[in-house]
Structure formats: C-alpha cells, structure tokens
Design a protein around this motif. Structure first.
Motif, mmCIF file in Angstrom:
data_model
loop_
_atom_site.group_PDB
_atom_site.id
_atom_site.type_symbol
_atom_site.label_atom_id
_atom_site.label_comp_id
_atom_site.label_asym_id
_atom_site.label_seq_id
_atom_site.Cartn_x
_atom_site.Cartn_y
_atom_site.Cartn_z
ATOM 1 N N VAL A 1 0.834 -1.210 0.000
ATOM 2 C CA VAL A 1 0.000 0.000 0.000
ATOM 3 C C VAL A 1 0.865 1.254 0.000
ATOM 4 O O VAL A 1 1.947 1.281 0.570
ATOM 5 N N ARG A 2 0.338 2.283 -0.656
ATOM 6 C CA ARG A 2 0.971 3.600 -0.720
ATOM 7 C C ARG A 2 -0.148 4.645 -0.598
ATOM 8 O O ARG A 2 -0.537 5.265 -1.589
ATOM 9 N N PRO A 3 -0.679 4.809 0.625
ATOM 10 C CA PRO A 3 -1.820 5.704 0.806
ATOM 11 C C PRO A 3 -1.531 7.136 0.360
ATOM 12 O O PRO A 3 -0.388 7.600 0.421
ATOM 13 N N GLN A 4 -2.594 7.805 -0.059
ATOM 14 C CA GLN A 4 -2.487 9.195 -0.510
ATOM 15 C C GLN A 4 -2.072 10.080 0.657
ATOM 16 O O GLN A 4 -2.747 10.117 1.689
ATOM 17 N N ALA A 5 -0.991 10.821 0.487
ATOM 18 C CA ALA A 5 -0.493 11.692 1.549
ATOM 19 C C ALA A 5 -1.500 12.772 1.926
ATOM 20 O O ALA A 5 -1.555 13.201 3.075
ATOM 21 N N GLU A 6 -2.325 13.210 0.967
ATOM 22 C CA GLU A 6 -3.303 14.257 1.266
ATOM 23 C C GLU A 6 -4.516 13.723 2.030
ATOM 24 O O GLU A 6 -5.305 14.487 2.560
ATOM 25 N N GLU A 7 -4.655 12.397 2.129
ATOM 26 C CA GLU A 7 -5.785 11.788 2.829
ATOM 27 C C GLU A 7 -5.372 11.062 4.109
ATOM 28 O O GLU A 7 -6.134 11.004 5.061
ATOM 29 N N VAL A 8 -4.173 10.471 4.110
ATOM 30 C CA VAL A 8 -3.747 9.591 5.193
ATOM 31 C C VAL A 8 -2.450 10.121 5.813
ATOM 32 O O VAL A 8 -1.421 10.195 5.153
ATOM 33 N N ALA A 9 -2.511 10.466 7.115
ATOM 34 C CA ALA A 9 -1.340 10.986 7.819
ATOM 35 C C ALA A 9 -0.467 9.867 8.392
ATOM 36 O O ALA A 9 0.740 10.021 8.545
ATOM 37 N N TRP A 10 -1.088 8.742 8.749
ATOM 38 C CA TRP A 10 -0.390 7.579 9.313
ATOM 39 C C TRP A 10 -1.206 6.339 8.968
ATOM 40 O O TRP A 10 -2.441 6.420 8.871
ATOM 41 N N HIS A 11 -0.537 5.200 8.813
ATOM 42 C CA HIS A 11 -1.264 3.953 8.538
ATOM 43 C C HIS A 11 -0.463 2.739 8.968
ATOM 44 O O HIS A 11 0.767 2.803 9.091
ATOM 45 N N ASP A 12 -1.183 1.641 9.174
ATOM 46 C CA ASP A 12 -0.557 0.361 9.448
ATOM 47 C C ASP A 12 -1.640 -0.715 9.355
ATOM 48 O O ASP A 12 -2.828 -0.415 9.434
ATOM 49 N N PHE A 13 -1.224 -1.957 9.181
ATOM 50 C CA PHE A 13 -2.132 -3.091 9.285
ATOM 51 C C PHE A 13 -1.994 -3.605 10.720
ATOM 52 O O PHE A 13 -0.894 -3.976 11.138
#
Length: 175
Positions: free
Chosen positions: A126-138
């Motif tokens: 995954v490569r979430p959109q920087a303008e939508e997602v500030a942090w992520h993880d499974f």
C-alpha cells in the motif's frame, strides 16, 4: 476540481435520489448522501487502520479502520467501493470489494448518509495518498479493539465497525 466541488447524489430516507449538490454544500446543509466503508485486511488478516489528515472536510485527524468515502453522482456503491479502496490504499488491481450490508448513519450534529459496508483483501504493497492519510498500518484485530478506547476515531467508522461486529456474529451464529 476540489473535493468540496465534487457533485453528490442527495437521497431520501429510502436511499432514492432526490437531487444533486456539490459536496461542500451537501456537508454544510447536512444533506443526506451516500458513502462506502471498506474494511481492508492483508494476507495475515490484519486490518488497515489510518489517521486522517488535518485537511479532511469531515472528521480531520481522527483514526479510521475503514477506507472509503462518498459515492459520486450517478456512481454505484460497488464502483465507489473499488475506486475509494484503490485511491486510499494507493494500489491498482485490487479485487472488487464484497458488499456486506447497508445502514443509515446519523449523528447528533444532524449529519446523515447511507453507508454501504464492504470488505476486501489487499495483498498489494500500500501507498496511501499523503493528502488523505497521515499515518497507517495493518493492525491485528485485538490491537484495534484495544485502541478503540485510546485513540480518537471517526464516529461513522465506529458505527460501521459496531454494526460489522454484530453482522459477523449473526452470520456465524446462523452457520
């Protein structure tokens, strides 16, 4: 076109289209529209969790255990689910998310939208959109459960998560 300018179908209490407005106006006037919520899990069964950016129009900087968003004017729930999942996860070639159920979300602020809940397996990096997602993880499901009382969560995502748990319990009991 900015997100606020995106045209949405406005729907009644039966999810029938009664008009169209730009997203910004629909939000400002609390007009009922359509959204999709997709629970994305990786090959190990972990749930994709993210924190929204502070620039989001609704529920900025809160955590969510779903990817998703609004259904555009004339767009089907199924098409919106695939589009939103690929956009927010930053992938292409995702399998079509599986529809689970739909409910009408409403809150004390007068916000209301029809919410279609889906699930999808994402084995892609995954490569979430920087303008939508500030942090992520499974995260493993038990960790998501632990974090429910610790982190600030989007209220519509919490409502969808609670309904999803009830849905799965009922489905498993019926088997």
């Amino acid at each position: 076109m900015s997100a606020a300018d995106e045209i949405l179908d406005i729907v009644d209490e039966h999810d029938q289209v009664i008009g169209q407005y730009p997203r910004g106006e629909a939000y400002a006037r609390n007009l009922r529209h359509r959204c999709v919520f997709i629970e994305a899990r990786d090959g190990e069964g972990r749930i994709f969790v993210h924190r929204r950016t502070p620039t989001k129009l609704v529920f900025p900087s809160l955590h969510d255990m779903f990817v998703g968003g609004v259904v555009g004017a004339g767009e089907s729930y199924d098409d919106a689910a695939l589009r939103e999942a690929e956009e927010e996860l930053g992938v292409t070639g995702l399998p079509r998310p599986s529809f689970l159920f739909k409910f009408l979300y409403d809150d004390e602020a007068g916000r209301t939208w029809w919410s279609a809940v889906y699930e999808v397996r994402c084995d892609l990096p995954v490569r979430p959109q920087a303008e939508e997602v500030a942090w992520h993880d499974f995260l493993p499901e038990d960790e998501v459960e632990r974090r429910l009382g610790e982190w600030g969560w989007v209220p519509d995502g919490l409502a969808a998560y609670e309904r999803l748990e009830t849905y799965r319990t009922a489905r498993d009991t019926a088997r």
